[in-house]
Every structure is written in structure tokens, then in C-alpha cells.
Enzyme design. Structure first.
Site: not given
Ligand code: GTP
Ligand code: MG
Length: 138
Positions: A9, A49, A112, A115, A126
Site C-alpha cells: 500500500k 474495494y 497498514n 492487502h 482480484e
Molecule cells: P485487506 O487485506 O486490506 O483487505 O485487510 P483486511 O482483510 O485485514 O481488513 P478488511 O478487509 O476488514 O479491511 C480492508 C481495509 O480497510 C484494511 O486493510 C484497512 O486498510 C481498512 N480498514 C479496515 N478497518 C478500518 C478502520 O476502522 N478504519 C480505517 N481508516 N480503515 C480501516
Molecule cells: Mg480484506
């Protein structure tokens, strides 16, 4: 043998961490079989997303993903989807296990660093979002 889609990212490309993150994948036995550095538009980030549309963090997430270069890549290996998620660590770096990418490099739950696809169906979707078959060299 399984394939998964990974994205390094913008927070990580900005801090020049691509090589250190790729080393974590390779040390875990994941092979990078396709990779390119691109800049997403906000619209492309929203499309990628789309599953999170309606969540409170959707605008912040898609603006962040369009805020700088990303490295999109296909990782291949035994149980690549699960293995990659183990190497990535928990979404929130505060919860990420020591040694994981997010524990070492992530700045916040939003920024973070990586992805990773979460299931075989989403991995296939994807990968096809970013790569043509001819670009995957296993
Ligand atoms: P990905 O691999 O990026 O999909 O991450 P994940 O599977 O661990 O998390 P998820 O799919 O639940 O969320 C997708 C992305 O949204 C996360 O990686 C974060 O970058 C973002 N995200 C999730 N929760 C939050 C939140 O509470 N605040 C913010 N700002 N971003 C969030
Ligand atoms: Mg995810």
C-alpha cells in the site's frame, strides 16, 4: 499450489519498504510470480474495494489507496492465501503478532502497509482485476 493477490500500500511505498516486505513473503516460501508498480485512481480504488462500500471508513480507505504508488503482485505457494495473511498479521497493527509485516511496518489500522486476498474466489477476482493471464509466470 495456490495463488493470491497482494498489494503493497501507499504508506509502505512512500517509506521505501517494498524490498523488506517482499523479503518477508519469500522467507515464508511465497513466490512473487507477477508484480507491477501502479497508481490507482480513486475510482479504481472504489471498484477494487467495492465490498466495503457503505462502511464508515470507505472514503478514507479509497482516498488512501489512491494517494500514492502501490505495488500489486501475485504470490504463489502452498496455501498461499492463508500463508500470506499469516505473514501480513492482523488488520490493526496493535493486534498483529510480532514479526508480521503489519507489526513491523504498519502505521495504523487504515495505513497498514499490505492487502491480501481472503478466499479463493476473491483471490481469483482480484488477480484478474490487475493482471492478464500472460503476465503470471509461475
Ligand atoms: P485487506 O487485506 O486490506 O483487505 O485487510 P483486511 O482483510 O485485514 O481488513 P478488511 O478487509 O476488514 O479491511 C480492508 C481495509 O480497510 C484494511 O486493510 C484497512 O486498510 C481498512 N480498514 C479496515 N478497518 C478500518 C478502520 O476502522 N478504519 C480505517 N481508516 N480503515 C480501516
Ligand atoms: Mg480484506
Amino acid at each position: 499450489i495456490e495463488r493470491t493477490l497482494s498489494i503493497i500500500k501507499p504508506d509502505a511505498t512512500r517509506r521505501n519498504l517494498t524490498g523488506r516486505i517482499n523479503a518477508k513473503f519469500e522467507e515464508a516460501g511465497l513466490r512473487i510470480i507477477a508484480q507491477k508498480r501502479i497508481r490507482l485512481t480513486k475510482e479504481q480504488a472504489e471498484q477494487f474495494y467495492a465490498v466495503h462500500r457503505g462502511r464508515p471508513f470507505f472514503a478514507e480507505l479509497t482516498e488512501f489507496m489512491a494517494s500514492g504508488p502501490v505495488v500489486v503482485q501475485v504470490l504463489e505457494g502452498e496455501n498461499a492465501i492463508l500463508k500470506n495473511r499469516e505473514v501480513m498479521g492482523a488488520t490493526n497493527p496493535k493486534d498483529a503478532a510480532p514479526g508480521t509485516i503489519r507489526a513491523e511496518f504498519a502505521e495504523s489500522v487504515g495505513e497498514n502497509s499490505v492487502h491480501g486476498s481472503d478466499a479463493p474466489e476473491t483471490a481469483a477476482q482480484e488477480i484478474a482485476f490487475f493482471f492478464a493471464g500472460i503476465e503470471l509466470v509461475g
